[in-house]
Write a protein that holds these residues in place. Structure first.
Motif, PDB file in Angstrom:
ATOM      1  N   ALA A 153      -4.701  33.667 -36.394  1.00  0.00           N
ATOM      2  CA  ALA A 153      -4.308  33.151 -37.712  1.00  0.00           C
ATOM      3  C   ALA A 153      -3.380  31.950 -37.574  1.00  0.00           C
ATOM      4  O   ALA A 153      -3.534  30.930 -38.266  1.00  0.00           O
ATOM      5  CB  ALA A 153      -3.631  34.252 -38.523  1.00  0.00           C
ATOM      6  N   VAL A 154      -2.429  32.044 -36.663  1.00  0.00           N
ATOM      7  CA  VAL A 154      -1.497  30.935 -36.439  1.00  0.00           C
ATOM      8  C   VAL A 154      -2.225  29.731 -35.852  1.00  0.00           C
ATOM      9  O   VAL A 154      -1.963  28.587 -36.223  1.00  0.00           O
ATOM     10  CB  VAL A 154      -0.333  31.377 -35.533  1.00  0.00           C
ATOM     11  N   GLY A 155      -3.160  29.982 -34.952  1.00  0.00           N
ATOM     12  CA  GLY A 155      -3.936  28.882 -34.378  1.00  0.00           C
ATOM     13  C   GLY A 155      -4.715  28.134 -35.440  1.00  0.00           C
ATOM     14  O   GLY A 155      -4.796  26.897 -35.410  1.00  0.00           O
ATOM     15  N   ARG A 156      -5.271  28.860 -36.408  1.00  0.00           N
ATOM     16  CA  ARG A 156      -6.030  28.205 -37.477  1.00  0.00           C
ATOM     17  C   ARG A 156      -5.111  27.379 -38.365  1.00  0.00           C
ATOM     18  O   ARG A 156      -5.397  26.222 -38.683  1.00  0.00           O
ATOM     19  CB  ARG A 156      -6.760  29.252 -38.322  1.00  0.00           C
ATOM     20  N   LEU A 157      -3.986  27.959 -38.766  1.00  0.00           N
ATOM     21  CA  LEU A 157      -3.036  27.242 -39.615  1.00  0.00           C
ATOM     22  C   LEU A 157      -2.465  26.017 -38.899  1.00  0.00           C
ATOM     23  O   LEU A 157      -2.297  24.951 -39.496  1.00  0.00           O
ATOM     24  CB  LEU A 157      -1.900  28.166 -40.033  1.00  0.00           C
ATOM     25  N   ALA A 158      -2.181  26.177 -37.615  1.00  0.00           N
ATOM     26  CA  ALA A 158      -1.592  25.074 -36.854  1.00  0.00           C
ATOM     27  C   ALA A 158      -2.570  23.929 -36.680  1.00  0.00           C
ATOM     28  O   ALA A 158      -2.166  22.761 -36.617  1.00  0.00           O
ATOM     29  CB  ALA A 158      -1.121  25.580 -35.491  1.00  0.00           C
ATOM     30  N   GLY A 159      -3.846  24.248 -36.604  1.00  0.00           N
ATOM     31  CA  GLY A 159      -4.847  23.206 -36.419  1.00  0.00           C
ATOM     32  C   GLY A 159      -4.891  22.222 -37.569  1.00  0.00           C
ATOM     33  O   GLY A 159      -5.310  21.067 -37.399  1.00  0.00           O
ATOM     34  N   GLU A 160      -4.466  22.662 -38.746  1.00  0.00           N
ATOM     35  CA  GLU A 160      -4.481  21.799 -39.927  1.00  0.00           C
ATOM     36  C   GLU A 160      -3.101  21.232 -40.250  1.00  0.00           C
ATOM     37  O   GLU A 160      -2.959  20.467 -41.206  1.00  0.00           O
ATOM     38  CB  GLU A 160      -4.995  22.599 -41.131  1.00  0.00           C
ATOM     39  N   ALA A 161      -2.069  21.594 -39.471  1.00  0.00           N
ATOM     40  CA  ALA A 161      -0.702  21.170 -39.753  1.00  0.00           C
ATOM     41  C   ALA A 161      -0.337  19.927 -38.946  1.00  0.00           C
ATOM     42  O   ALA A 161      -0.829  19.726 -37.832  1.00  0.00           O
ATOM     43  CB  ALA A 161       0.278  22.294 -39.444  1.00  0.00           C
ATOM     44  N   ARG A 162       0.561  19.121 -39.518  1.00  0.00           N
ATOM     45  CA  ARG A 162       1.042  17.930 -38.821  1.00  0.00           C
ATOM     46  C   ARG A 162       1.975  18.300 -37.676  1.00  0.00           C
ATOM     47  O   ARG A 162       2.018  17.633 -36.657  1.00  0.00           O
ATOM     48  CB  ARG A 162       1.761  17.016 -39.819  1.00  0.00           C
ATOM     49  N   ARG A 163       2.723  19.365 -37.846  1.00  0.00           N
ATOM     50  CA  ARG A 163       3.615  19.829 -36.788  1.00  0.00           C
ATOM     51  C   ARG A 163       3.802  21.332 -36.914  1.00  0.00           C
ATOM     52  O   ARG A 163       3.651  21.906 -37.989  1.00  0.00           O
ATOM     53  CB  ARG A 163       4.969  19.111 -36.848  1.00  0.00           C
ATOM     54  N   VAL A 164       4.132  21.956 -35.802  1.00  0.00           N
ATOM     55  CA  VAL A 164       4.306  23.405 -35.759  1.00  0.00           C
ATOM     56  C   VAL A 164       5.564  23.717 -34.963  1.00  0.00           C
ATOM     57  O   VAL A 164       6.064  22.889 -34.196  1.00  0.00           O
ATOM     58  CB  VAL A 164       3.091  24.121 -35.123  1.00  0.00           C
ATOM     59  N   GLY A 165       6.069  24.920 -35.152  1.00  0.00           N
ATOM     60  CA  GLY A 165       7.264  25.302 -34.418  1.00  0.00           C
ATOM     61  C   GLY A 165       7.504  26.795 -34.470  1.00  0.00           C
ATOM     62  O   GLY A 165       6.735  27.553 -35.065  1.00  0.00           O
TER      63      GLY A 165
END
Length: 299
Positions: free
Chosen positions: A71-83
């Protein structure tokens, strides 16, 4: 503490005409999620969510359910930055988001992160790390430091300074600060020794002889040495050296001063004595620390 760090974003919104940040809390299923403190917070389901910036909170333990990492991988793929905050780094690592990147986590879990995810370049003695689009914080109060750095990246240094002032923070800590302070690990048992340590930290440039420190404690040098060893388990000379190394470490990471200047400002007689002290305390030289810091800044 992951939630407390969001206060920096909330405070930043008071400085701009239009809110700079809109915060949403999500979980896999949505609904109430019980925190480690025992109370529950309401969340939205993450399915269908889209974010500019995605942060993973800390959690108890380090085991990551595969469904969560996906789930985090999917959300992160569309985000400009992650942390992540603290153990949230394990979720980012499980999702493959830290592969080949520099990252950190709480000092208690550094070995576990290295062992479980050898492809991650785990950094020690870092409060937070920014590598490309990925931010990781060591945990607890360091999440606030990271969020201030995020505000600075978005809104500028003046805004980040104003947020820190409104949050009644003594100072903004750079990402390269040490996770464990020697003043905390000493745990003196008397007010006299605490007063001496506070005096020493403010006057590291001075000689700080046993006679001088004994005067601060209103004891004879012999009485002071016995009391200091009983309270800290270390000699005054060894403790002063560690405090000087801690101060020099912060200056090397956060400033562009030469090593000679830093040695003088932190009370070392010269650069070579500072180098030997670093090797005793950290097993690495000031030159190595500066090189690593510059590589991180360039990255």
């Amino acid at each position: 503490m992951s939630l407390a760090a969001l206060t920096a974003l909330q405070t930043a919104n008071t400085l701009t005409e239009e809110p700079a940040y809109q915060v949403e809390l999500v979980s896999q299923e949505g609904g109430l999620v019980t925190t480690s403190a025992g109370f529950a917070i309401d969340t939205k389901p993450c399915d269908g969510a889209h974010f500019d910036t995605l942060f993973v909170s800390a959690f108890v333990g380090t085991a990551v359910p595969p469904s969560l990492s996906r789930a985090v991988g999917r959300l992160a793929g569309e985000a400009r930055r992650v942390g992540s905050f603290c153990t949230g780094a394990f979720v980012l690592a499980a999702a493959g988001l830290l592969d080949g990147r520099r990252a950190t986590t709480h000092w208690r879990h550094l070995h576990a992160l290295e062992r479980t995810f050898p492809q991650v370049r785990v950094l020690r003695d870092r409060l937070y790390v920014n590598d490309g689009k990925v931010w990781t914080a060591a945990g607890m109060t360091t999440g606030i430091d990271m969020m201030l750095a995020l505000v600075e990246a978005d809104l500028g240094e003046a805004a980040a300074r104003a947020v820190a002032q409104r949050m009644v923070m003594e100072r903004r800590r750079p990402g390269g600060g040490m996770q464990v302070s020697d003043l905390l690990t000493l745990q003196p048992k008397t007010d006299r020794v605490e007063t001496v340590l506070a005096f020493a930290k403010k006057n590291l440039k001075a000689p700080l002889t046993v006679a001088q420190l004994a005067g601060v404690a209103h004891l004879s040098p012999r009485q002071f040495s016995r009391a200091f060893n009983a309270a800290t388990g270390q000699s005054p000379a060894k403790v002063i050296e560690r405090l000087r190394v801690e101060a020099a470490h912060a200056m090397i990471v956060a400033s562009r001063h030469s090593l000679d200047t830093i040695a003088a400002e932190t009370g070392f007689a010269d650069r070579e004595r500072m180098r030997r002290a670093f090797l005793r305390v950290h097993g690495r030289s000031p030159q190595d620390l500066r090189r690593t810091s510059r590589e991180l800044a360039a990255a």
